[in-house]
Design a protein around this motif. Structure first.
Motif, PDB file in Angstrom:
ATOM      1  N   ALA A  93       3.139   5.983  -2.828  1.00  0.00           N
ATOM      2  CA  ALA A  93       4.328   6.630  -3.396  1.00  0.00           C
ATOM      3  C   ALA A  93       4.155   6.796  -4.900  1.00  0.00           C
ATOM      4  O   ALA A  93       4.498   7.836  -5.472  1.00  0.00           O
ATOM      5  N   SER A  94       3.607   5.785  -5.550  1.00  0.00           N
ATOM      6  CA  SER A  94       3.367   5.839  -6.997  1.00  0.00           C
ATOM      7  C   SER A  94       2.364   6.934  -7.325  1.00  0.00           C
ATOM      8  O   SER A  94       2.519   7.701  -8.274  1.00  0.00           O
ATOM      9  N   GLY A 144       3.873  14.928 -11.287  1.00  0.00           N
ATOM     10  CA  GLY A 144       4.243  15.024 -12.693  1.00  0.00           C
ATOM     11  C   GLY A 144       5.118  13.884 -13.183  1.00  0.00           C
ATOM     12  O   GLY A 144       5.529  13.870 -14.331  1.00  0.00           O
ATOM     13  N   TYR A 145       5.414  12.959 -12.323  1.00  0.00           N
ATOM     14  CA  TYR A 145       6.230  11.822 -12.735  1.00  0.00           C
ATOM     15  C   TYR A 145       5.396  10.890 -13.590  1.00  0.00           C
ATOM     16  O   TYR A 145       4.231  10.621 -13.314  1.00  0.00           O
ATOM     17  N   GLN A 158       0.813  -1.179   0.000  1.00  0.00           N
ATOM     18  CA  GLN A 158       0.000   0.000   0.000  1.00  0.00           C
ATOM     19  C   GLN A 158       0.870   1.262   0.000  1.00  0.00           C
ATOM     20  O   GLN A 158       0.503   2.257  -0.611  1.00  0.00           O
ATOM     21  N   GLU A 159       1.951   1.189   0.707  1.00  0.00           N
ATOM     22  CA  GLU A 159       2.902   2.300   0.715  1.00  0.00           C
ATOM     23  C   GLU A 159       3.434   2.540  -0.691  1.00  0.00           C
ATOM     24  O   GLU A 159       3.596   3.684  -1.106  1.00  0.00           O
ATOM     25  N   ALA A 160       3.669   1.474  -1.408  1.00  0.00           N
ATOM     26  CA  ALA A 160       4.178   1.598  -2.772  1.00  0.00           C
ATOM     27  C   ALA A 160       3.145   2.285  -3.651  1.00  0.00           C
ATOM     28  O   ALA A 160       3.474   3.117  -4.495  1.00  0.00           O
ATOM     29  N   LYS A 161       1.853   1.941  -3.464  1.00  0.00           N
ATOM     30  CA  LYS A 161       0.784   2.581  -4.239  1.00  0.00           C
ATOM     31  C   LYS A 161       0.712   4.066  -3.924  1.00  0.00           C
ATOM     32  O   LYS A 161       0.543   4.890  -4.815  1.00  0.00           O
TER      33      LYS A 161
END
Length: 162
Positions: A6-7, A14-15, A1-4
């Protein structure tokens, strides 16, 4: 979930992932190509309209040439017979000069008449033949206007300039 999270944050900042960048570039390319096709269609349409207009100009001027030959044929005998001599002389001079200018415009082009030089070999050869037949007639018409017949209408009349 942390990865989501961060994404998601990177996207908000703007990434873009490489896959997203490729899609975006492909979309920009499609839009650019569509704009170029639209521009080409418009240019083609403009060229077709220009071609139609030029054909119309040539057709109208060709009809005027025919009319000018009739005016020339009408005015020379009027001058010789002394009927409405002054007008007939002016009209004859105007008609032969306009016919000559238009004939040269058909062959060499004349922006003032919206004529482009003829490039078609057969048409150019035909017009050159018309010009070869016209030139002696033109010279004789000018001589006719310079004769005493022309100058005797009034005491101070002068022949037209060549």
């Amino acid at each position: 979930q942390e990865a989501k999270k961060a994404s998601m944050q990177r996207r908000l900042d703007g990434y873009k992932t490489p896959k997203e960048k490729i899609k975006e570039q492909a979309e920009k390319q499609r839009q650019k190509e569509a704009a170029q096709r639209a521009k080409q269609r418009k240019e083609t349409s403009n060229l077709k309209n220009l071609e139609k207009n030029l054909k119309g100009v040539v057709l109208n001027l060709s009809g005027r040439q025919r009319m000018l030959t009739q005016r020339i044929a009408k005015n020379a005998p009027l001058i010789a017979a002394g009927i409405d001599k002054e007008f007939a002389k002016k009209d004859l001079l105007f008609s032969i000069n306009l016919y000559n200018k238009t004939l040269n415009g058909f062959i060499n082009g004349d922006p003032s008449q919206r004529l482009v030089a003829t490039k078609d070999f057969k048409i150019r050869k035909f017009l050159e033949n018309v010009k070869a037949n016209w030139e002696p007639f033109y010279e004789n018409a000018i001589k006719f206007l310079k004769t005493k017949l022309f100058c005797n209408s009034t005491k101070n009349s002068k022949p037209p300039p060549s």
